[in-house]
Design an enzyme around this catalytic site. Sequence first.
Site, PDB file in Angstrom:
ATOM      1  N   THR A  15      28.088  31.282  -1.396  1.00  0.00           N
ATOM      2  CA  THR A  15      29.278  30.543  -0.965  1.00  0.00           C
ATOM      3  C   THR A  15      30.218  31.385  -0.120  1.00  0.00           C
ATOM      4  O   THR A  15      30.838  30.891   0.818  1.00  0.00           O
ATOM      5  CB  THR A  15      30.058  30.046  -2.212  1.00  0.00           C
ATOM      6  OG1 THR A  15      29.200  29.186  -2.941  1.00  0.00           O
ATOM      7  CG2 THR A  15      31.296  29.274  -1.832  1.00  0.00           C
ATOM      8  N   ASP A  59      21.156  30.798  -0.101  1.00  0.00           N
ATOM      9  CA  ASP A  59      21.834  30.347  -1.310  1.00  0.00           C
ATOM     10  C   ASP A  59      21.103  31.075  -2.447  1.00  0.00           C
ATOM     11  O   ASP A  59      19.867  31.149  -2.446  1.00  0.00           O
ATOM     12  CB  ASP A  59      21.654  28.825  -1.433  1.00  0.00           C
ATOM     13  CG  ASP A  59      22.402  28.238  -2.613  1.00  0.00           C
ATOM     14  OD1 ASP A  59      23.275  27.395  -2.379  1.00  0.00           O
ATOM     15  OD2 ASP A  59      22.099  28.615  -3.769  1.00  0.00           O
ATOM     16  N   SER A  60      21.838  31.611  -3.399  1.00  0.00           N
ATOM     17  CA  SER A  60      21.178  32.458  -4.387  1.00  0.00           C
ATOM     18  C   SER A  60      20.209  31.700  -5.297  1.00  0.00           C
ATOM     19  O   SER A  60      19.437  32.303  -6.028  1.00  0.00           O
ATOM     20  CB  SER A  60      22.197  33.237  -5.212  1.00  0.00           C
ATOM     21  OG  SER A  60      22.775  32.429  -6.199  1.00  0.00           O
ATOM     22  N   SER A  61      20.220  30.386  -5.224  1.00  0.00           N
ATOM     23  CA  SER A  61      19.215  29.616  -5.977  1.00  0.00           C
ATOM     24  C   SER A  61      17.820  29.911  -5.443  1.00  0.00           C
ATOM     25  O   SER A  61      16.818  29.667  -6.123  1.00  0.00           O
ATOM     26  CB  SER A  61      19.475  28.113  -5.853  1.00  0.00           C
ATOM     27  OG  SER A  61      20.810  27.851  -6.132  1.00  0.00           O
ATOM     28  N   ASP A  92      25.446  31.832  -8.328  1.00  0.00           N
ATOM     29  CA  ASP A  92      24.524  31.110  -9.221  1.00  0.00           C
ATOM     30  C   ASP A  92      23.519  32.024  -9.923  1.00  0.00           C
ATOM     31  O   ASP A  92      23.274  31.876 -11.119  1.00  0.00           O
ATOM     32  CB  ASP A  92      23.764  30.018  -8.446  1.00  0.00           C
ATOM     33  CG  ASP A  92      24.665  28.835  -8.103  1.00  0.00           C
ATOM     34  OD1 ASP A  92      25.788  28.780  -8.640  1.00  0.00           O
ATOM     35  OD2 ASP A  92      24.248  27.990  -7.295  1.00  0.00           O
ATOM     36  N   THR A 167      27.009  36.729 -17.534  1.00  0.00           N
ATOM     37  CA  THR A 167      26.391  35.417 -17.425  1.00  0.00           C
ATOM     38  C   THR A 167      27.370  34.506 -16.693  1.00  0.00           C
ATOM     39  O   THR A 167      28.580  34.676 -16.829  1.00  0.00           O
ATOM     40  CB  THR A 167      26.041  34.904 -18.847  1.00  0.00           C
ATOM     41  OG1 THR A 167      25.268  33.746 -18.734  1.00  0.00           O
ATOM     42  CG2 THR A 167      27.231  34.617 -19.709  1.00  0.00           C
ATOM     43  N   THR A 278      19.047  34.996 -28.589  1.00  0.00           N
ATOM     44  CA  THR A 278      19.799  33.854 -29.129  1.00  0.00           C
ATOM     45  C   THR A 278      20.303  32.902 -28.044  1.00  0.00           C
ATOM     46  O   THR A 278      20.636  33.326 -26.940  1.00  0.00           O
ATOM     47  CB  THR A 278      20.991  34.319 -29.994  1.00  0.00           C
ATOM     48  OG1 THR A 278      21.729  33.151 -30.412  1.00  0.00           O
ATOM     49  CG2 THR A 278      21.939  35.235 -29.272  1.00  0.00           C
ATOM     50  N   GLN A 279      20.365  31.619 -28.401  1.00  0.00           N
ATOM     51  CA  GLN A 279      20.945  30.612 -27.496  1.00  0.00           C
ATOM     52  C   GLN A 279      22.466  30.698 -27.492  1.00  0.00           C
ATOM     53  O   GLN A 279      23.127  30.105 -26.648  1.00  0.00           O
ATOM     54  CB  GLN A 279      20.559  29.203 -27.964  1.00  0.00           C
ATOM     55  CG  GLN A 279      19.092  28.906 -27.866  1.00  0.00           C
ATOM     56  CD  GLN A 279      18.744  27.514 -28.391  1.00  0.00           C
ATOM     57  OE1 GLN A 279      19.624  26.691 -28.621  1.00  0.00           O
ATOM     58  NE2 GLN A 279      17.470  27.251 -28.564  1.00  0.00           N
ATOM     59  N   CYS A 280      23.032  31.396 -28.479  1.00  0.00           N
ATOM     60  CA  CYS A 280      24.499  31.485 -28.564  1.00  0.00           C
ATOM     61  C   CYS A 280      25.061  32.273 -27.396  1.00  0.00           C
ATOM     62  O   CYS A 280      24.423  33.200 -26.900  1.00  0.00           O
ATOM     63  CB  CYS A 280      24.914  32.190 -29.851  1.00  0.00           C
ATOM     64  SG  CYS A 280      24.574  31.236 -31.314  1.00  0.00           S
TER      65      CYS A 280
HETATM   66  N1  ASP Z   1      25.117  28.049  -4.610  1.00  0.00           N
HETATM   67  C1  ASP Z   1      25.862  29.251  -4.343  1.00  0.00           C
HETATM   68  C2  ASP Z   1      24.937  30.444  -4.492  1.00  0.00           C
HETATM   69  O1  ASP Z   1      24.714  30.884  -5.581  1.00  0.00           O
HETATM   70  C3  ASP Z   1      27.041  29.350  -5.245  1.00  0.00           C
HETATM   71  C4  ASP Z   1      27.911  30.571  -5.011  1.00  0.00           C
HETATM   72  O2  ASP Z   1      27.725  31.358  -4.121  1.00  0.00           O
HETATM   73  O3  ASP Z   1      28.857  30.746  -5.777  1.00  0.00           O
HETATM   74  O4  ASP Z   1      24.413  30.914  -3.519  1.00  0.00           O
END
Ligand code: ASP
Length: 345
Positions: A15, A59-61, A92, A167, A278-280
């Site tokens: 972003t 995009d980091s996805s 992300d 996280t 853990t999921q916590c």
């Molecule tokens: N979708 C964006 C990414 O992770 C979100 C961000 O940059 O905050 O690339």
Amino acid sequence: MAKKSKILLIYTGGTIGMVKDYKTGALKTFNFNKLLNHIPEINQLNCVIECISLKKPIDSSNMNPSNWVFLAEIIENNYLKFDGFVVLHGSDTMSYTSSALSFMLENLLKPVIFTGSQLPIGDLRTDAKENLITSIQIASSIENDLPIISEVCLYFEYKLYRANRTTKINSEHFEAFSSPNFPPLGESGVHLKFNKNLIFKPKVKEALIVRKTMASDIVILKIFPGIKEEVVRSILLIKNLKGVILETYGAGNAPNDKWFILLLKEAIAKGIQIINVTQCAGGSVIMGHYETSTQLQKIGVLSGFDITTESAIAKLMYLLGKNIPKNEFRILFESSLRGEITKIE
Ligand code: ASP
């Protein structure tokens, strides 16, 4: 006047450098040089900054282990030339990438600070400027001629964290990250303050080694009430599967149904490493604390203690990539390699 630190700014996307596509309304990545034009303040910092950008910012996805290796190689190739590194990355998957780098960069003696933003740098209310400027300041902070930070960190919204403890907790708030099981290493207010007793202090000064083999034949198996035997079986039968992050309840508890324990036992017998995480959001796995985790411990499930899932994924890929014997694997996974776990003795 003190010598100017040399900082390498590595732009990967996210972003922070996005612009709005006015036709679709969606945010998309744009040219890095244009990005720096938005922060002339950067010239006031007492350091020399050079920039390098991924050819095609993402995009980091879309991040994956090959991108991590590429990033690690940029640091490796420039390690001697620079005093510190700032990585601009989408929020992300920032915790995954920065955790991975914390393991891949062995004997790191210089700061590697990850940052990004929730609003693009051109936005009037952006959080990008503060995040970027302070990250550069942190990367160039020295004391007695040595960098204050010599580990991989994540800086976001006034807080400096150990990267492999973080996280992403919020997709809207500027405070997008948390470090549930470890306090911040620093805080930025009127003064930039470091919690020096928590910062990693290198004991030996050895040459940087960059581990580039990350084994990604792994899976996260998050249990839930009602999870079906067929589901667990088909996951554990995935061809070439080498490791499983088993996301359990509370202090590491899981159903003690016979079929469940048996499937895990068979997988372990085949050489698959299973890690209990853990999921916590906070707290640690304590196997054997409840009856519902005693069996897991008995059959050889490893404890992730208070590791985050992001860090567990990175550590699992890194250790599997090293091809080490089973026994040694257990010892290493259950030890703190880069401050990623707190072991309750
Ligand atoms: N979708 C964006 C990414 O992770 C979100 C961000 O940059 O905050 O690339």
